[in-house]
Design a protein around this motif. Structure first.
Motif, PDB file in Angstrom:
ATOM      1  N   TRP A   1      31.387  49.624  41.380  1.00 38.37           N
ATOM      2  CA  TRP A   1      31.775  50.975  41.804  1.00 38.37           C
ATOM      3  C   TRP A   1      32.098  50.995  43.295  1.00 38.37           C
ATOM      4  N   PHE A   2      31.298  50.286  44.067  1.00 37.85           N
ATOM      5  CA  PHE A   2      31.523  50.204  45.513  1.00 37.85           C
ATOM      6  C   PHE A   2      32.876  49.552  45.820  1.00 37.85           C
ATOM      7  N   ALA A   3      33.170  48.451  45.137  1.00 35.59           N
ATOM      8  CA  ALA A   3      34.446  47.768  45.349  1.00 35.59           C
ATOM      9  C   ALA A   3      35.619  48.661  44.956  1.00 35.59           C
TER      10      ALA A   3
ATOM     11  N   MET B   1      38.758  47.521  47.468  1.00 31.06           N
ATOM     12  CA  MET B   1      38.784  46.080  47.738  1.00 31.06           C
ATOM     13  C   MET B   1      39.833  45.417  46.858  1.00 31.06           C
ATOM     14  N   PRO B   2      40.623  44.483  47.413  1.00 34.00           N
ATOM     15  CA  PRO B   2      41.689  43.830  46.637  1.00 34.00           C
ATOM     16  C   PRO B   2      41.125  43.115  45.408  1.00 34.00           C
ATOM     17  N   GLY B   3      41.722  43.374  44.251  1.00 35.95           N
ATOM     18  CA  GLY B   3      41.277  42.748  43.024  1.00 35.95           C
ATOM     19  C   GLY B   3      40.556  43.731  42.118  1.00 35.95           C
ATOM     20  N   HIS B   4      40.247  43.280  40.915  1.00 37.18           N
ATOM     21  CA  HIS B   4      39.557  44.134  39.949  1.00 37.18           C
ATOM     22  C   HIS B   4      38.068  44.213  40.301  1.00 37.18           C
ATOM     23  N   PRO B   5      37.465  45.398  40.227  1.00 35.84           N
ATOM     24  CA  PRO B   5      36.046  45.530  40.622  1.00 35.84           C
ATOM     25  C   PRO B   5      35.080  44.727  39.751  1.00 35.84           C
TER      26      PRO B   5
ATOM     27  N   GLY C   1      37.439  41.588  33.481  1.00 35.86           N
ATOM     28  CA  GLY C   1      36.059  41.971  33.250  1.00 35.86           C
ATOM     29  C   GLY C   1      35.109  40.804  33.246  1.00 35.86           C
ATOM     30  N   ASP C   2      35.290  39.877  34.187  1.00 37.98           N
ATOM     31  CA  ASP C   2      34.461  38.666  34.211  1.00 37.98           C
ATOM     32  C   ASP C   2      32.974  38.974  34.309  1.00 37.98           C
ATOM     33  N   LEU C   3      32.622  39.939  35.162  1.00 32.29           N
ATOM     34  CA  LEU C   3      31.209  40.255  35.366  1.00 32.29           C
ATOM     35  C   LEU C   3      30.552  40.770  34.085  1.00 32.29           C
ATOM     36  N   ILE C   4      31.265  41.590  33.346  1.00 37.46           N
ATOM     37  CA  ILE C   4      30.727  42.107  32.090  1.00 37.46           C
ATOM     38  C   ILE C   4      30.524  40.970  31.096  1.00 37.46           C
TER      39      ILE C   4
ATOM     40  N   SER D   1      35.780  41.660  38.622  1.00 37.86           N
ATOM     41  CA  SER D   1      36.156  40.253  38.723  1.00 37.86           C
ATOM     42  C   SER D   1      35.410  39.614  39.891  1.00 37.86           C
ATOM     43  N   LEU D   2      34.800  38.462  39.660  1.00 36.36           N
ATOM     44  CA  LEU D   2      34.046  37.795  40.728  1.00 36.36           C
ATOM     45  C   LEU D   2      34.949  37.344  41.867  1.00 36.36           C
TER      46      LEU D   2
END
Length: 332
Positions: free
Chosen positions: A157-159, A164-168, A102-105, A170-171
């Motif tokens: 949400w788009f990712a 898309m590979p990885g957590h949505p 949850g890096d973005l959060i 995560s940067l």
């Protein structure tokens, strides 16, 4: 495990020191370019460094009616929170020092924490002028956080929907796979809307130019920072510079993650060596537009105008981007 933890701590401290230098030096570049755009000579490029070094040698003066714990704590929390953002941002081909799901959060939380700490310090000073500036800081922050949250949640949400590979949240997901490469025509227009929306958030985060409202030197005499001096004022200046660099780095990671090293056929350590300065060139260009150009081209808004701008115009633009992205996902 212990050795890895020690190396991570050392890397984190070295990175924070380096980024602090970059952020303060950009302040000098910003002042110089701002002066050139106004046909003035402007101060030396190292003037912000001189200012901070001078302030670090000055005494901290505490107002009689201040609450010392919060008055002293505000600048420290504001600066450290801004520094910590860079622990979660991948820089070129280099992974972040700290990462998770949850890096973005967490980045949004740290940016908000920095703004709240500045406001709390202003309230704790006991000055009516600083109180007005702190109120403006909170109103401004609550205004631009709305479109910023819409942009980030839409991209996540788009990712997720496209797998898309990885957590949505995560940067590293957006650095590994550029969102521009996986969208259709509707999604491309949606990304442009989201990009423009997040660009307009940069003046709000930095509090400069058209969003120079909490300080407003010619109106409320530095506002939220009016009672600060010495080390505390130096920490606030560093914190403001770091916030501008942090939001610009976030924009680059989300929308311009393109690797120069990969484009010229490099890999491994050589690619990392090329991509690290390339990342900061992109951050610099985003800051020049989001900070220097906008503060030169536009005058300061009133607080109600800034709030209406973020809630209405920028909010509508980010919602339009969300709708277009949603349509693109449905078409896929």
């Amino acid at each position: 495990m212990i050795l890895g933890l020690i190396m991570r701590v050392i890397a984190g401290i070295a990175l924070m020191l380096l980024i602090t230098v970059f952020a303060v030096l950009f302040e000098g570049v910003d002042r110089k370019l701002h002066a050139v755009m106004q046909r003035r000579i402007g101060p030396p490029l190292l003037q912000p460094v001189y200012d901070i070094l001078k302030l670090l040698g000055k005494e901290n003066i505490v107002p009689r009616w201040a609450t010392p714990v919060f008055f002293h704590g505000g600048p420290w929390v504001a600066m450290i929170a801004s520094m910590m953002v860079f622990m979660y941002i991948p820089m070129g081909s280099l992974p972040p020092v700290l990462n998770g799901s949850g890096d973005l959060i967490l980045i949004l939380y740290l940016l908000s924490l920095s703004g709240v700490a500045v406001a709390v310090g202003g309230f704790a000073s006991g000055s009516p002028i600083a109180n007005v500036g702190a109120q403006r800081e909170m109103i401004l922050m609550m205004s631009y956080e709305v479109p910023l949250a819409i942009v980030v949640s839409t991209l996540a949400w788009f990712a997720y929907k496209l797998g898309m590979p990885g957590h949505p949240f995560s940067l590293e997901t957006y650095v590994a796979t550029s969102v521009w490469s996986v969208v259709g025509k509707a999604g491309f227009l949606g990304l442009i809307c989201l990009f423009v929306a997040i660009l307009t958030v940069i003046p709000g985060e930095t509090g400069k130019g058209l969003m120079d409202i909490p300080e407003a030197k010619t109106e409320i005499l530095e506002g939220v920072t009016v009672e600060y001096s010495g080390v505390n004022l130096a920490l606030l200046h560093i914190g403001f510079n770091l916030r501008g660099a942090a939001i610009s780095a976030l924009v680059v990671s989300l929308f311009f993650p393109f690797s120069l090293g990969k484009a010229i056929g490099l890999s491994g350590v050589p690619m990392a060596i090329i991509d690290f300065p390339w990342f900061w060139v992109k951050v610099f260009l985003v800051e020049v537009f989001g900070v220097t150009f906008l503060r030169t081209a536009f005058g300061r808004l009133k607080i109600w105008q800034a709030s209406h701008f973020y809630w209405a115009q920028v909010g509508a633009l980010s919602l339009a981007g969300m709708i277009l992205i949603s349509v693109d996902v449905l078409l896929h």
